[in-house]
Design an enzyme around this catalytic site. Sequence first.
Site, PDB file in Angstrom:
ATOM      1  N   THR A  49     -13.738 -25.684 -23.790  1.00 25.80           N
ATOM      2  CA  THR A  49     -13.743 -24.718 -24.881  1.00 25.80           C
ATOM      3  C   THR A  49     -15.194 -24.499 -25.292  1.00 25.80           C
ATOM      4  OG1 THR A  49     -12.976 -24.272 -27.130  1.00 25.80           O
ATOM      5  CG2 THR A  49     -13.273 -26.582 -26.555  1.00 25.80           C
ATOM      6  N   GLU A  54      -8.225 -28.201 -28.551  1.00 24.68           N
ATOM      7  CA  GLU A  54      -8.266 -29.630 -28.876  1.00 24.68           C
ATOM      8  C   GLU A  54      -6.906 -30.164 -29.310  1.00 24.68           C
ATOM      9  OE1 GLU A  54     -10.482 -27.380 -29.698  1.00 24.68           O
ATOM     10  OE2 GLU A  54     -12.512 -28.165 -29.733  1.00 24.68           O
ATOM     11  N   LYS A  88     -14.653 -14.990 -32.294  1.00 26.06           N
ATOM     12  CA  LYS A  88     -13.491 -14.936 -31.412  1.00 26.06           C
ATOM     13  C   LYS A  88     -13.139 -13.480 -31.144  1.00 26.06           C
ATOM     14  CE  LYS A  88      -9.891 -17.902 -30.082  1.00 26.06           C
ATOM     15  NZ  LYS A  88      -8.709 -18.681 -30.363  1.00 26.06           N
ATOM     16  N   TRP A 122     -13.796 -17.076 -26.989  1.00 24.16           N
ATOM     17  CA  TRP A 122     -14.956 -17.428 -27.807  1.00 24.16           C
ATOM     18  C   TRP A 122     -16.274 -16.836 -27.307  1.00 24.16           C
ATOM     19  CZ3 TRP A 122     -13.669 -18.921 -32.289  1.00 24.16           C
ATOM     20  CH2 TRP A 122     -12.626 -19.822 -32.507  1.00 24.16           C
TER      21      TRP A 122
HETATM   22  P1  AMP Z   1      -8.918 -22.038 -28.958  1.00 26.39           P
HETATM   23  O1  AMP Z   1      -9.363 -23.442 -28.845  1.00 26.39           O
HETATM   24  O2  AMP Z   1      -9.701 -21.119 -28.099  1.00 26.39           O
HETATM   25  O3  AMP Z   1      -7.457 -21.914 -28.770  1.00 26.39           O
HETATM   26  O4  AMP Z   1      -9.234 -21.557 -30.422  1.00 26.39           O
HETATM   27  C1  AMP Z   1      -8.750 -22.221 -31.557  1.00 26.39           C
HETATM   28  C2  AMP Z   1      -9.232 -21.516 -32.803  1.00 26.39           C
HETATM   29  O5  AMP Z   1      -8.774 -20.168 -32.818  1.00 26.39           O
HETATM   30  C3  AMP Z   1      -8.745 -22.109 -34.079  1.00 26.39           C
HETATM   31  O6  AMP Z   1      -9.508 -23.217 -34.506  1.00 26.39           O
HETATM   32  C4  AMP Z   1      -8.882 -20.922 -35.021  1.00 26.39           C
HETATM   33  O7  AMP Z   1     -10.215 -20.750 -35.449  1.00 26.39           O
HETATM   34  C5  AMP Z   1      -8.507 -19.761 -34.140  1.00 26.39           C
HETATM   35  N1  AMP Z   1      -7.080 -19.465 -34.250  1.00 26.39           N
HETATM   36  C6  AMP Z   1      -6.086 -19.842 -33.422  1.00 26.39           C
HETATM   37  N2  AMP Z   1      -4.898 -19.343 -33.838  1.00 26.39           N
HETATM   38  C7  AMP Z   1      -5.149 -18.647 -34.956  1.00 26.39           C
HETATM   39  C8  AMP Z   1      -4.342 -17.899 -35.872  1.00 26.39           C
HETATM   40  N3  AMP Z   1      -3.035 -17.734 -35.715  1.00 26.39           N
HETATM   41  N4  AMP Z   1      -4.966 -17.341 -36.933  1.00 26.39           N
HETATM   42  C9  AMP Z   1      -6.291 -17.475 -37.124  1.00 26.39           C
HETATM   43  N5  AMP Z   1      -7.107 -18.152 -36.298  1.00 26.39           N
HETATM   44  C10 AMP Z   1      -6.548 -18.727 -35.228  1.00 26.39           C
END
Ligand code: AMP
Length: 542
Positions: free
Chosen positions: A187, A332, A440, A445
């Site tokens: 990530t 994570e 994002k 990311w």
């Molecule tokens: P990832 O590790 O790429 O899946 O990203 C995780 C991050 O995405 C989280 O810590 C949040 O900052 C953001 N995220 C994931 N789901 C949501 C959601 N439903 N609403 C807002 N932010 C989200």
Amino acid sequence: MHGLMMQQPLLVASLLTHAERHHGEQEIVSRRVEGDIHRYRYRDLAQRARRLANALAGLGIGEGERVGTLAWNGYRHMELYFAVSGSGAVLHTLNPRLHVDQLAYIIDHADDRVIFFDLTFLPLIESVAPRIRSPKVFVAMTDRANMPATPDLPGMLMCYEDLIDGHGDDFTWPLLDENTASSLCYTSGTTGNPKGVLYSHRSTILHTYAAALPDSLNCSARDVILPVVPMFHVNAWGLPYIACMVGAKLVFPGPALDGKSLYELIEAEQVTLSAGVPTVWQGLLRHVAERGSTFTAMRRTIVGGAPCPTAMTTEFQERYHVDVLHAWGMTELSPVGTVCSFKGHHLSLPTQQRYAIQAKQGRAVFGIDMRIVGPDGEALPWDGRAAGDLQVRGPWVTTGYFGCDEASPLSDGWFPTGDVAKIDADGFMQITDRSKDVIKSGGEWISSIDIENVASLHPEVASAVCIAARHPKWDERPLLLIVKQPGSALESAELLDFFDGRVAKWWKPDAVVFIEALPLGATGKVLKNQLRDRFKDYYLMA
Ligand code: AMP
């Protein structure tokens, strides 16, 4: 102790064995990169995964060694999911949207022994291969007829179908310790290089149980599940494992993620449940609205990875009778942390109040413990008003990063998510902000720090700050705020051109705003929050 329950390790291969025995006739349908639709059954998946496991052994892949994949959602990728983890090696799903330098870094860092790739990614493999430390075995996920003509690759190139054709399906999945690593997903970190999250067999199985539940992703043998979320992004939110556990029909979209292709597949295969980030659903909804179509079988869609706008929830539910399941998770966290499923007493609420609940990221699934803390680490009340840093713990939450020397990220046994949230008295969590400095965009990311570092290399830039600005299509896009060197006549276009080749194309900021000075705090640190507040709607106003 005599009389206690059996000590059966929780292993990924058991999902496949279960699916073969109890749902052997259930279908898996894939749109292939070759362009056609492929269909077979769980029985075939299991048999080919065993042949692949024999082939991996033939290549000398040992327990704990990493096997990389650079692939779309499809049946061959699914075979790798089970053959690699099941035989004790570690499935390392690579994200093809990363810049080649990052990919090369990740492949070296993970020390992948073999890399399996879809034909779409041949040019990417050709650019990455010369940049990695040691030559690899590259396996093109196709048959002999579609094999590329002698690409220029250091290392060995093999053909997937030839590879498994050379092996029988007699393979017994080893009885591993359930704490053996099963898969690895990197990530993008806030600072420095991407970091790897290493899942275990035990964490994967526990996550699968919890994520499949009715108030979680709500999956059953009667479902036809289409994961749009990529298998290279946190194991497609666990859906390949869940589908095996419950015996659902699986539909894989391959590379075609536009609204038209998705809609055609959803209808042709009578998909009941799909999962993806809001950006993907925008494309789908636009296509369906333009055609004046409806969904004949789809009844639920999981929206996660970024906040689900209420307008999207309303459109899905009121116009198409598709229930939206808003979910929050992280790489994570394997990834599922919370899902927004109503409680009984919500059902009689007026519609607008129900939408307000659905805008929340939801309540913790069993296994995830969460809390919000204030600046001094004190736990804040669940009153729907106090907002603090969201922390989690549980058996599918990471303790740190793979092969990383940095201190453990845990604080008092809790994993700090980098999200800022409030939690109401019913336990529904709502993200209000983010403390981590990343952007994002369309569910993937972008490191603002990497962008700032590139901008700072330009001789006419005195200081650079990159912030996440809200965007109507991509949810967020990078916006570059620049203080020029005195006397410089630097223009936006010239600075943006400077990014070409230095970052992935889609990382390039959409705009530059030149400012006189950066707001600084008492310790001389840039007050990014002030800049965010001032410029966060820049793209909405453009
Ligand atoms: P990832 O590790 O790429 O899946 O990203 C995780 C991050 O995405 C989280 O810590 C949040 O900052 C953001 N995220 C994931 N789901 C949501 C959601 N439903 N609403 C807002 N932010 C989200």
